[in-house]
Design a protein around this motif. Structure first.
Motif, PDB file in Angstrom:
ATOM      1  N   MET A   1       0.842  -1.168   0.000  1.00  0.00           N
ATOM      2  CA  MET A   1       0.000   0.000   0.000  1.00  0.00           C
ATOM      3  C   MET A   1       0.892   1.238   0.000  1.00  0.00           C
ATOM      4  O   MET A   1       1.300   1.729   1.032  1.00  0.00           O
ATOM      5  N   SER A   2       1.232   1.723  -1.153  1.00  0.00           N
ATOM      6  CA  SER A   2       2.094   2.897  -1.244  1.00  0.00           C
ATOM      7  C   SER A   2       1.258   4.111  -1.605  1.00  0.00           C
ATOM      8  O   SER A   2       0.352   4.049  -2.420  1.00  0.00           O
ATOM      9  N   VAL A   3       1.578   5.208  -0.968  1.00  0.00           N
ATOM     10  CA  VAL A   3       0.866   6.454  -1.200  1.00  0.00           C
ATOM     11  C   VAL A   3       1.784   7.373  -1.997  1.00  0.00           C
ATOM     12  O   VAL A   3       2.899   7.661  -1.581  1.00  0.00           O
ATOM     13  N   THR A   4       1.315   7.797  -3.167  1.00  0.00           N
ATOM     14  CA  THR A   4       2.120   8.713  -3.961  1.00  0.00           C
ATOM     15  C   THR A   4       1.815  10.139  -3.526  1.00  0.00           C
ATOM     16  O   THR A   4       0.660  10.519  -3.349  1.00  0.00           O
ATOM     17  N   LYS A   5       2.842  10.901  -3.349  1.00  0.00           N
ATOM     18  CA  LYS A   5       2.692  12.290  -2.929  1.00  0.00           C
ATOM     19  C   LYS A   5       2.543  13.162  -4.165  1.00  0.00           C
ATOM     20  O   LYS A   5       3.263  13.007  -5.135  1.00  0.00           O
ATOM     21  N   ASN A   6       1.599  14.071  -4.128  1.00  0.00           N
ATOM     22  CA  ASN A   6       1.355  14.981  -5.244  1.00  0.00           C
ATOM     23  C   ASN A   6       1.995  16.333  -4.920  1.00  0.00           C
ATOM     24  O   ASN A   6       1.318  17.323  -4.715  1.00  0.00           O
ATOM     25  N   ILE A   7       3.333  16.325  -4.847  1.00  0.00           N
ATOM     26  CA  ILE A   7       4.072  17.533  -4.516  1.00  0.00           C
ATOM     27  C   ILE A   7       4.959  17.886  -5.697  1.00  0.00           C
ATOM     28  O   ILE A   7       5.788  17.093  -6.129  1.00  0.00           O
ATOM     29  N   ARG A   8       4.760  19.083  -6.217  1.00  0.00           N
ATOM     30  CA  ARG A   8       5.544  19.528  -7.364  1.00  0.00           C
ATOM     31  C   ARG A   8       6.870  20.090  -6.891  1.00  0.00           C
ATOM     32  O   ARG A   8       6.951  20.740  -5.864  1.00  0.00           O
ATOM     33  N   ARG A   9       7.924  19.861  -7.655  1.00  0.00           N
ATOM     34  CA  ARG A   9       9.265  20.250  -7.247  1.00  0.00           C
ATOM     35  C   ARG A   9       9.646  21.671  -7.675  1.00  0.00           C
ATOM     36  O   ARG A   9      10.484  22.295  -7.052  1.00  0.00           O
ATOM     37  N   LYS A  10       9.037  22.185  -8.732  1.00  0.00           N
ATOM     38  CA  LYS A  10       9.412  23.507  -9.234  1.00  0.00           C
ATOM     39  C   LYS A  10       9.167  24.616  -8.220  1.00  0.00           C
ATOM     40  O   LYS A  10      10.064  25.430  -7.971  1.00  0.00           O
ATOM     41  N   PRO A  11       7.987  24.710  -7.585  1.00  0.00           N
ATOM     42  CA  PRO A  11       7.813  25.773  -6.584  1.00  0.00           C
ATOM     43  C   PRO A  11       8.715  25.603  -5.371  1.00  0.00           C
ATOM     44  O   PRO A  11       9.136  26.586  -4.764  1.00  0.00           O
ATOM     45  N   ILE A  12       9.062  24.365  -5.057  1.00  0.00           N
ATOM     46  CA  ILE A  12       9.942  24.129  -3.914  1.00  0.00           C
ATOM     47  C   ILE A  12      11.345  24.644  -4.213  1.00  0.00           C
ATOM     48  O   ILE A  12      11.966  25.310  -3.384  1.00  0.00           O
ATOM     49  N   LEU A  13      11.844  24.366  -5.399  1.00  0.00           N
ATOM     50  CA  LEU A  13      13.164  24.869  -5.775  1.00  0.00           C
ATOM     51  C   LEU A  13      13.179  26.390  -5.899  1.00  0.00           C
ATOM     52  O   LEU A  13      14.151  27.045  -5.501  1.00  0.00           O
ATOM     53  N   LEU A  14      12.108  26.962  -6.432  1.00  0.00           N
ATOM     54  CA  LEU A  14      12.030  28.419  -6.532  1.00  0.00           C
ATOM     55  C   LEU A  14      11.968  29.063  -5.147  1.00  0.00           C
ATOM     56  O   LEU A  14      12.566  30.115  -4.912  1.00  0.00           O
ATOM     57  N   ALA A  15      11.251  28.453  -4.221  1.00  0.00           N
ATOM     58  CA  ALA A  15      11.174  28.994  -2.861  1.00  0.00           C
ATOM     59  C   ALA A  15      12.529  28.904  -2.167  1.00  0.00           C
ATOM     60  O   ALA A  15      12.917  29.821  -1.428  1.00  0.00           O
ATOM     61  N   LEU A  16      13.268  27.833  -2.415  1.00  0.00           N
ATOM     62  CA  LEU A  16      14.615  27.717  -1.862  1.00  0.00           C
ATOM     63  C   LEU A  16      15.500  28.833  -2.406  1.00  0.00           C
ATOM     64  O   LEU A  16      16.244  29.478  -1.662  1.00  0.00           O
ATOM     65  N   LEU A  17      15.391  29.096  -3.692  1.00  0.00           N
ATOM     66  CA  LEU A  17      16.171  30.162  -4.313  1.00  0.00           C
ATOM     67  C   LEU A  17      15.762  31.538  -3.790  1.00  0.00           C
ATOM     68  O   LEU A  17      16.619  32.403  -3.557  1.00  0.00           O
ATOM     69  N   VAL A  18      14.475  31.757  -3.581  1.00  0.00           N
ATOM     70  CA  VAL A  18      14.014  33.032  -3.021  1.00  0.00           C
ATOM     71  C   VAL A  18      14.553  33.211  -1.603  1.00  0.00           C
ATOM     72  O   VAL A  18      14.978  34.311  -1.218  1.00  0.00           O
ATOM     73  N   GLY A  19      14.574  32.150  -0.813  1.00  0.00           N
ATOM     74  CA  GLY A  19      15.129  32.237   0.546  1.00  0.00           C
ATOM     75  C   GLY A  19      16.611  32.561   0.538  1.00  0.00           C
ATOM     76  O   GLY A  19      17.081  33.413   1.305  1.00  0.00           O
ATOM     77  N   LEU A  20      17.362  31.884  -0.327  1.00  0.00           N
ATOM     78  CA  LEU A  20      18.795  32.153  -0.426  1.00  0.00           C
ATOM     79  C   LEU A  20      19.064  33.583  -0.888  1.00  0.00           C
ATOM     80  O   LEU A  20      19.873  34.304  -0.296  1.00  0.00           O
ATOM     81  N   CYS A  21      18.391  33.993  -1.951  1.00  0.00           N
ATOM     82  CA  CYS A  21      18.626  35.331  -2.512  1.00  0.00           C
ATOM     83  C   CYS A  21      18.111  36.431  -1.597  1.00  0.00           C
ATOM     84  O   CYS A  21      18.712  37.507  -1.500  1.00  0.00           O
ATOM     85  N   GLY A  22      16.998  36.186  -0.930  1.00  0.00           N
ATOM     86  CA  GLY A  22      16.467  37.181   0.000  1.00  0.00           C
ATOM     87  C   GLY A  22      17.403  37.421   1.166  1.00  0.00           C
ATOM     88  O   GLY A  22      17.682  38.567   1.534  1.00  0.00           O
ATOM     89  N   ASN A  23      17.906  36.345   1.750  1.00  0.00           N
ATOM     90  CA  ASN A  23      18.843  36.504   2.852  1.00  0.00           C
ATOM     91  C   ASN A  23      20.164  37.071   2.350  1.00  0.00           C
ATOM     92  O   ASN A  23      20.812  37.847   3.046  1.00  0.00           O
ATOM     93  N   GLY A  24      20.574  36.701   1.133  1.00  0.00           N
ATOM     94  CA  GLY A  24      21.791  37.263   0.561  1.00  0.00           C
ATOM     95  C   GLY A  24      21.668  38.758   0.328  1.00  0.00           C
ATOM     96  O   GLY A  24      22.605  39.520   0.592  1.00  0.00           O
ATOM     97  N   THR A  25      20.519  39.194  -0.162  1.00  0.00           N
ATOM     98  CA  THR A  25      20.295  40.622  -0.380  1.00  0.00           C
ATOM     99  C   THR A  25      20.273  41.378   0.942  1.00  0.00           C
ATOM    100  O   THR A  25      20.887  42.445   1.070  1.00  0.00           O
ATOM    101  N   LEU A  26      19.572  40.833   1.927  1.00  0.00           N
ATOM    102  CA  LEU A  26      19.517  41.482   3.235  1.00  0.00           C
ATOM    103  C   LEU A  26      20.894  41.544   3.880  1.00  0.00           C
ATOM    104  O   LEU A  26      21.282  42.572   4.446  1.00  0.00           O
ATOM    105  N   ALA A  27      21.659  40.461   3.772  1.00  0.00           N
ATOM    106  CA  ALA A  27      23.005  40.441   4.347  1.00  0.00           C
ATOM    107  C   ALA A  27      23.918  41.417   3.620  1.00  0.00           C
ATOM    108  O   ALA A  27      24.749  42.090   4.238  1.00  0.00           O
ATOM    109  N   MET A  28      23.778  41.498   2.313  1.00  0.00           N
ATOM    110  CA  MET A  28      24.622  42.403   1.541  1.00  0.00           C
ATOM    111  C   MET A  28      24.361  43.857   1.949  1.00  0.00           C
ATOM    112  O   MET A  28      25.282  44.671   2.004  1.00  0.00           O
TER     113      MET A  28
END
Length: 126
Positions: A1-28
């Protein structure tokens, strides 16, 4: 009984990039050891625009919003840990590393990457 997760990877990667760039901009803009660069600002604007466009065009179903938030926080805390490793006079990076690790483990469990294998029941008794 396996449950497939319906989670898209594109918004997750974009959110990771927004977090990195946002903190980078604030730190800069706030840390005196870092020199000014326009590239974190450009990357933040482009990544946020792509994430917003993705949000408008494709509905976020299931655990995708929670995983997106986790990825954003991972980006924020991971950049903070790297920055504090590079400049030790800013303080310790222990908290940032621990929070990043906990969030990565939580994200992996939510996405099903680190799921426990389920034993198959085939009806044969030994």
């Amino acid at each position: 009984m396996s449950v497939t997760k319906n989670i898209r990877r594109k918004p997750i990667l974009l959110a990771l990039l927004v977090g990195l760039c946002g903190n980078g901009t604030l730190a800069m803009l706030s840390v005196s050891q870092l020199t000014f660069s326009i590239f974190p600002i450009i990357a933040l604007v482009l990544a946020a625009r792509m994430l917003y466009r993705e949000y408008l065009t494709v509905p976020m179903e299931g655990d995708t919003p929670l995983c997106t938030l986790l990825a954003f926080l991972i980006g924020v805390f991971a950049y903070s840990a790297v920055l504090r490793t590079e400049f030790p006079e800013m303080g310790t990076n222990f908290f940032s590393v621990m929070v990043s690790l906990v969030l990565v483990i939580w994200l992996a469990l939510k996405m099903g990457v680190a799921a426990r294998p389920v034993a198959a029941e085939d009806g044969v008794k030994s």
